[in-house]
Design a protein around this motif. Structure first.
Motif, PDB file in Angstrom:
ATOM      1  N   UNK A  48       0.827  -1.204   0.000  1.00  0.00           N
ATOM      2  CA  UNK A  48       0.000   0.000   0.000  1.00  0.00           C
ATOM      3  C   UNK A  48       0.861   1.254   0.000  1.00  0.00           C
ATOM      4  N   UNK A  49       2.047   1.176   0.577  1.00  0.00           N
ATOM      5  CA  UNK A  49       2.968   2.303   0.525  1.00  0.00           C
ATOM      6  C   UNK A  49       3.328   2.602  -0.935  1.00  0.00           C
ATOM      7  N   UNK A  50       3.594   1.566  -1.717  1.00  0.00           N
ATOM      8  CA  UNK A  50       3.922   1.751  -3.134  1.00  0.00           C
ATOM      9  C   UNK A  50       2.749   2.374  -3.874  1.00  0.00           C
ATOM     10  N   UNK A  51       1.536   1.899  -3.593  1.00  0.00           N
ATOM     11  CA  UNK A  51       0.330   2.453  -4.218  1.00  0.00           C
ATOM     12  C   UNK A  51       0.246   3.954  -3.956  1.00  0.00           C
ATOM     13  N   UNK A  52       0.388   4.328  -2.689  1.00  0.00           N
ATOM     14  CA  UNK A  52       0.270   5.737  -2.301  1.00  0.00           C
ATOM     15  C   UNK A  52       1.416   6.573  -2.861  1.00  0.00           C
ATOM     16  N   UNK A  53       2.643   6.099  -2.734  1.00  0.00           N
ATOM     17  CA  UNK A  53       3.810   6.876  -3.158  1.00  0.00           C
ATOM     18  C   UNK A  53       3.855   7.085  -4.667  1.00  0.00           C
ATOM     19  N   UNK A  54       3.389   6.087  -5.422  1.00  0.00           N
ATOM     20  CA  UNK A  54       3.475   6.160  -6.883  1.00  0.00           C
ATOM     21  C   UNK A  54       2.155   6.519  -7.546  1.00  0.00           C
ATOM     22  N   UNK A  55       1.080   6.647  -6.749  1.00  0.00           N
ATOM     23  CA  UNK A  55      -0.228   6.998  -7.306  1.00  0.00           C
ATOM     24  C   UNK A  55      -0.776   5.935  -8.244  1.00  0.00           C
ATOM     25  N   UNK A  56      -0.652   4.676  -7.846  1.00  0.00           N
ATOM     26  CA  UNK A  56      -1.061   3.553  -8.696  1.00  0.00           C
ATOM     27  C   UNK A  56      -2.444   3.030  -8.337  1.00  0.00           C
ATOM     28  N   UNK A  57      -3.047   2.321  -9.281  1.00  0.00           N
ATOM     29  CA  UNK A  57      -4.310   1.616  -9.044  1.00  0.00           C
ATOM     30  C   UNK A  57      -3.979   0.404  -8.171  1.00  0.00           C
ATOM     31  N   UNK A  58      -4.535   0.322  -6.949  1.00  0.00           N
ATOM     32  CA  UNK A  58      -4.169  -0.790  -6.060  1.00  0.00           C
ATOM     33  C   UNK A  58      -4.474  -2.174  -6.620  1.00  0.00           C
ATOM     34  N   UNK A  59      -5.415  -2.291  -7.530  1.00  0.00           N
ATOM     35  CA  UNK A  59      -5.733  -3.598  -8.113  1.00  0.00           C
ATOM     36  C   UNK A  59      -4.598  -4.106  -8.997  1.00  0.00           C
ATOM     37  N   UNK A  60      -3.736  -3.198  -9.485  1.00  0.00           N
ATOM     38  CA  UNK A  60      -2.630  -3.571 -10.379  1.00  0.00           C
ATOM     39  C   UNK A  60      -1.313  -3.770  -9.642  1.00  0.00           C
ATOM     40  N   UNK A  61      -1.313  -3.550  -8.329  1.00  0.00           N
ATOM     41  CA  UNK A  61      -0.083  -3.701  -7.541  1.00  0.00           C
ATOM     42  C   UNK A  61      -0.175  -5.000  -6.744  1.00  0.00           C
ATOM     43  N   UNK A  62       0.822  -5.847  -6.894  1.00  0.00           N
ATOM     44  CA  UNK A  62       0.803  -7.177  -6.295  1.00  0.00           C
ATOM     45  C   UNK A  62       1.916  -7.320  -5.270  1.00  0.00           C
ATOM     46  N   UNK A  63       1.607  -8.060  -4.213  1.00  0.00           N
ATOM     47  CA  UNK A  63       2.607  -8.352  -3.185  1.00  0.00           C
ATOM     48  C   UNK A  63       3.063  -9.791  -3.352  1.00  0.00           C
ATOM     49  N   UNK A  64       4.280 -10.036  -2.922  1.00  0.00           N
ATOM     50  CA  UNK A  64       4.890 -11.352  -3.033  1.00  0.00           C
ATOM     51  C   UNK A  64       4.993 -11.942  -1.633  1.00  0.00           C
ATOM     52  N   UNK A  65       4.325 -13.062  -1.424  1.00  0.00           N
ATOM     53  CA  UNK A  65       4.305 -13.717  -0.117  1.00  0.00           C
ATOM     54  C   UNK A  65       4.859 -15.133  -0.258  1.00  0.00           C
ATOM     55  N   UNK A  66       5.561 -15.578   0.760  1.00  0.00           N
ATOM     56  CA  UNK A  66       6.151 -16.922   0.721  1.00  0.00           C
ATOM     57  C   UNK A  66       5.439 -17.789   1.750  1.00  0.00           C
ATOM     58  N   UNK A  67       4.964 -18.941   1.279  1.00  0.00           N
ATOM     59  CA  UNK A  67       4.273 -19.901   2.146  1.00  0.00           C
ATOM     60  C   UNK A  67       5.025 -21.222   2.137  1.00  0.00           C
ATOM     61  N   UNK A  68       4.764 -22.003   3.153  1.00  0.00           N
ATOM     62  CA  UNK A  68       5.319 -23.346   3.263  1.00  0.00           C
ATOM     63  C   UNK A  68       4.173 -24.305   2.966  1.00  0.00           C
ATOM     64  N   UNK A  69       4.297 -25.027   1.864  1.00  0.00           N
ATOM     65  CA  UNK A  69       3.260 -25.982   1.479  1.00  0.00           C
ATOM     66  C   UNK A  69       3.860 -27.378   1.562  1.00  0.00           C
ATOM     67  N   UNK A  70       3.389 -28.129   2.528  1.00  0.00           N
ATOM     68  CA  UNK A  70       3.866 -29.501   2.725  1.00  0.00           C
ATOM     69  C   UNK A  70       5.403 -29.562   2.754  1.00  0.00           C
ATOM     70  N   UNK A  71       6.037 -28.544   3.351  1.00  0.00           N
ATOM     71  CA  UNK A  71       7.480 -28.526   3.485  1.00  0.00           C
ATOM     72  C   UNK A  71       8.229 -27.868   2.335  1.00  0.00           C
ATOM     73  N   UNK A  72       7.515 -27.393   1.322  1.00  0.00           N
ATOM     74  CA  UNK A  72       8.146 -26.725   0.180  1.00  0.00           C
ATOM     75  C   UNK A  72       7.783 -25.252   0.177  1.00  0.00           C
ATOM     76  N   UNK A  73       8.781 -24.384   0.175  1.00  0.00           N
ATOM     77  CA  UNK A  73       8.497 -22.957   0.095  1.00  0.00           C
ATOM     78  C   UNK A  73       7.938 -22.638  -1.286  1.00  0.00           C
ATOM     79  N   UNK A  74       6.841 -21.889  -1.283  1.00  0.00           N
ATOM     80  CA  UNK A  74       6.121 -21.550  -2.509  1.00  0.00           C
ATOM     81  C   UNK A  74       5.750 -20.079  -2.456  1.00  0.00           C
ATOM     82  N   UNK A  75       5.875 -19.402  -3.581  1.00  0.00           N
ATOM     83  CA  UNK A  75       5.608 -17.971  -3.660  1.00  0.00           C
ATOM     84  C   UNK A  75       4.195 -17.734  -4.182  1.00  0.00           C
ATOM     85  N   UNK A  76       3.452 -16.886  -3.481  1.00  0.00           N
ATOM     86  CA  UNK A  76       2.134 -16.461  -3.925  1.00  0.00           C
ATOM     87  C   UNK A  76       2.181 -14.972  -4.247  1.00  0.00           C
TER      88      UNK A  76
END
Length: 159
Positions: A35-63
């Motif tokens: 949201x900081x990027x959205x505000x600082x750059x004046x972007x449409x929040x629907x077009x800005x994506x965050x990168x999250x890392x999860x552990x799925x059955x012991x394997x790190x996976x990026x969402x």
């Protein structure tokens, strides 16, 4: 840090992928990097994506999901044929990707990780995501991000 490349920007340059970098002064007091990027750059929040890392059955996976939503862990697990998912330990996410929290890009990870991009990205000609450090976003075509990360595209965002 300004002007220094990242593994993500190096990959984009090496692969000759059309992209635009957008930088802003990161405020360490801001509670949400996306949201900081959205505000600082004046972007449409629907077009800005965050990168999250999860552990799925012991394997790190990026969402990769819109900054306005949350990662649906069950949907993420299902999209890669997994059963149990939880958010990854922050230190493990940083080690595997080579990036710091708030600057994790879906591109250029230290270790090759499975990537799943929310299907809403396909609604846009271009999308924004972290370019590998806090205060640096990259704008690129969703199809290029899918190709470079060998990503699965699936509905993994929860409102």
């Amino acid at each position: 840090m300004a002007g220094k490349g990242t593994p993500a920007t190096a990959l984009l340059a090496k692969q000759k992928v059309a992209h635009t970098l957008h930088s802003y002064e990161h405020d360490p007091r801001h509670e949400s990097f996306g949201l900081e990027a959205v505000e600082a750059l004046g972007l449409d929040p629907a077009r800005v994506f965050k990168t999250l890392v999860a552990d799925i059955d012991g394997t790190l996976t990026v969402g990769v999901v819109p900054v306005t939503g949350q990662l649906d862990l069950k949907a993420l697990a299902a999209s890669v044929g997994g059963k149990k998912a939880r958010m990854a330990d922050p230190a493990a996410a940083q080690r595997a990707t080579g990036y710091v929290l708030g600057g994790i890009s879906p591109l250029g990870h230290r270790s090759r990780l499975p990537v799943v991009i929310d299907s809403s990205a396909e609604n846009f000609e271009t999308m924004h995501c972290s370019a590998g450090r806090r205060g640096l976003e990259v704008e690129l075509a969703p199809a290029d991000l899918v190709r470079l990360t060998n990503a699965v595209v699936a509905p993994i965002a929860a409102p």
